[in-house]
Design an enzyme around this catalytic site. Structure first.
Site, short mmCIF file in Angstrom:
data_model
loop_
_atom_site.label_atom_id
_atom_site.label_comp_id
_atom_site.label_asym_id
_atom_site.label_seq_id
_atom_site.Cartn_x
_atom_site.Cartn_y
_atom_site.Cartn_z
N TRP A 65 4.58 -9.81 -12.62
CA TRP A 65 5.07 -9.85 -11.23
C TRP A 65 5.14 -11.31 -10.80
O TRP A 65 4.17 -12.05 -10.96
CB TRP A 65 4.09 -9.05 -10.35
CG TRP A 65 4.45 -9.01 -8.90
CD1 TRP A 65 5.68 -8.73 -8.36
CD2 TRP A 65 3.57 -9.26 -7.79
NE1 TRP A 65 5.60 -8.77 -6.99
CE2 TRP A 65 4.32 -9.10 -6.61
CE3 TRP A 65 2.22 -9.60 -7.68
CZ2 TRP A 65 3.78 -9.26 -5.34
CZ3 TRP A 65 1.68 -9.76 -6.42
CH2 TRP A 65 2.44 -9.59 -5.27
N ASP A 95 -5.04 -5.74 -11.80
CA ASP A 95 -4.16 -5.54 -10.65
C ASP A 95 -3.71 -4.09 -10.69
O ASP A 95 -2.98 -3.68 -11.59
CB ASP A 95 -2.96 -6.49 -10.75
CG ASP A 95 -2.02 -6.34 -9.55
OD1 ASP A 95 -2.25 -5.47 -8.70
OD2 ASP A 95 -1.03 -7.10 -9.49
N LYS A 126 2.26 1.48 -2.52
CA LYS A 126 3.13 2.44 -3.20
C LYS A 126 2.56 3.85 -3.22
O LYS A 126 3.24 4.80 -2.85
CB LYS A 126 3.41 1.96 -4.64
CG LYS A 126 4.57 1.03 -4.78
CD LYS A 126 4.39 -0.36 -4.20
CE LYS A 126 3.43 -1.21 -4.99
NZ LYS A 126 3.43 -2.63 -4.56
#
Ligand code: PLA
Length: 452
Positions: free
Chosen positions: A181, A262, A298
């Site tokens: 990311w 993460d 999310k």
């Protein structure tokens, strides 16, 4: 000076003060003489250049900038596959039913107040978040070896963890996967860590570069921090298998490398919250130390509420409480304490058996829709005879497909088909629907057969 007894200024007086501020010829502020301000470089009306005139325009963010460009496009067929934000079959953003229910409960509860939360956030939320990622029966939790602090979604949790490590951990190098990311590099560099990368993805196989990963972590200095995506690796959609995770774990523990997970997509990869937490739990089960950043953006669709948590699992309860005391010193000067609303939604859902169950069903439905989109896109490209092996679309997991399309092909698809995606060829499968699959298929077909 205002005292408690003095009446507040009348509306007239407030208006006149405002008018004086807006009047170009006067910059006097009550109680200050004119000449202390006139001629100051910031006064703005003296024909002088701005003190900021040397500033160059910054580029848009590589991911969020895609939405900026998309918003400017007036085409009726435009399609945003840039940012990883879930859309329904109708292409609309989704607020989960359980979130609506929790919000209603919160609104109806007249005992709720708006006081500051503690620096570490909402206590219930923290406990429940640790349970969600580590497992309800996690010995680390029972032994008080976990400290959890509520942070500003995944990004804030990573940043707080990074700042803490830069201040208190002896080895200030973090290894991040190549690719990863895009924000990881900036978050950790600005936190004060030195950022290096380890091989992760092999474009030739469109799979994990497992050998490269083992070699690079194997030659990392002892104690280095390693950023791992808990599941649904962004942008590649490629995760290690359980066996491979076990090998990574053994290698990292043997070298004393510190895992920093993460977890931005728990439940989105497989549809199961427990399955998607497996990697983290393997590292916690061996008794070693671990950091985890969680995001509810999310999996609960709470993107703009900015809800997340940083957990640090330590060797013993005493170290844990000292670590927590220092986390508070990291957080206080950054944003003092986190916002209350989003964390209250999460806590309400996680502690109610029925809401929790309903959440797992809604989450599974989102994950399943993404998987259906993979199949539909793959079938459509095959049916059209688009050159290339597109099986990675159905093999990859999570929100994204790393298509293998290059920068020029992406630019072509945006220009000619109004399809927006990041320039590395990543598409958000969550932004796709049965209705838009044919349009994307046409665009990909045209892009890869161009100039043939
Ligand atoms: N970690 C990873 C791996 C992510 O993909 C994202 C979000 C985050 C952390 C941070 O999310 P949060 O702060 O909103 O909780 N990545 C998105 C959005 C979905 C973004 O870039 O901000 C993406 O499109 O990649």
């Amino acid at each position: 000076m205002h005292t408690q007894q003095s009446p507040s200024p009348s509306p007239d007086r407030r208006l006149s003060v405002l008018a004086r501020h807006l009047e170009p010829s006067s910059v006097a502020v009550e109680g200050h003489s004119n000449h202390s301000i006139v001629g100051a470089p910031t006064s703005g009306n003296d024909g002088k250049q701005s003190v900021f005139s040397h500033i160059v325009r910054a580029p848009e963010d590589p991911i969020l900038g895609v939405t900026v460009a998309y918003n400017k496009d007036t085409s009726p067929v435009k399609l945003n596959l840039g940012v990883g934000a879930y859309r329904t079959e109708e292409g609309k953003p989704l607020v989960l039913n359980v979130v609506r229910q929790a919000e209603q409960l919160l609104v109806n509860d007249r005992s709720r107040i708006k006081e500051y939360l503690p620096i570490t956030g909402l206590a219930d939320f923290n406990k429940l978040s640790a349970k969600l990622i580590l497992g309800a029966d996690s010995p680390a939790i029972q032994e008080n070896r976990v400290t959890t602090v509520q942070c500003l979604s995944g990004t804030g949790s990573l940043r707080v963890g990074g700042e803490f490590l830069a201040q208190h951990y002896h080895q200030r190098t973090i290894y991040i996967p190549q690719p990863t990311w895009g924000n990881h590099t900036k978050i950790f560099a600005l936190a004060g860590l030195s950022v290096k990368s380890y091989r992760y993805y092999d474009p030739a196989t469109r799979g994990l570069h497992f050998q490269g990963l083992l070699e690079d972590l194997g030659s990392a200095p002892s104690g280095a921090i390693v950023l791992l995506h808990a599941c649904a690796h962004n942008p590649t959609g490629v995760d290690p298998t359980k066996d491979q995770w076990e090998q990574i774990r053994r290698l990292m523990r043997s070298k004393g490398l510190l895992p920093f997970f993460d977890s931005a997509y728990q439940g989105f990869a497989s549809g199961s919250l427990d399955t998607d937490a497996q990697s983290v739990r393997m590292f916690v089960a061996d008794g070693g130390e671990v950091l985890v950043a969680q995001s509810y953006a999310k999996n609960m669709g709470l993107y703009g509420e900015r809800v997340g948590a940083l957990s640090i699992v330590c060797r013993n309860a005493d170290v844990t409480s000292r670590v927590e005391s220092q986390l508070k010193l990291v957080i206080r000067p950054m944003y003092s304490n986190p916002p209350i609303h989003g964390a209250s939604i999460v806590a309400t859902i996680l502690k109610d058996r029925n809401l929790y169950h309903e959440w797992t069903l809604e989450l599974k439905a989102m994950a399943d829709r993404i998987i259906r989109m993979r199949q539909q896109l793959f079938d459509a490209l095959r049916a059209k005879g688009t050159p290339g092996d597109w099986s990675h679309i159905i093999k990859q997991i999570g929100m994204f497909t790393f298509t293998g399309l290059n920068k020029e092909q992406v630019a072509f698809m945006t220009k000619e088909y109004h399809i927006y995606m990041t320039s590395d060829g990543r598409i958000s499968m969550a932004g796709l629907s049965s209705r838009t699959v044919p349009h994307l298929t046409d665009a990909i077909h045209a892009a890869v057969t161009r100039g043939r």
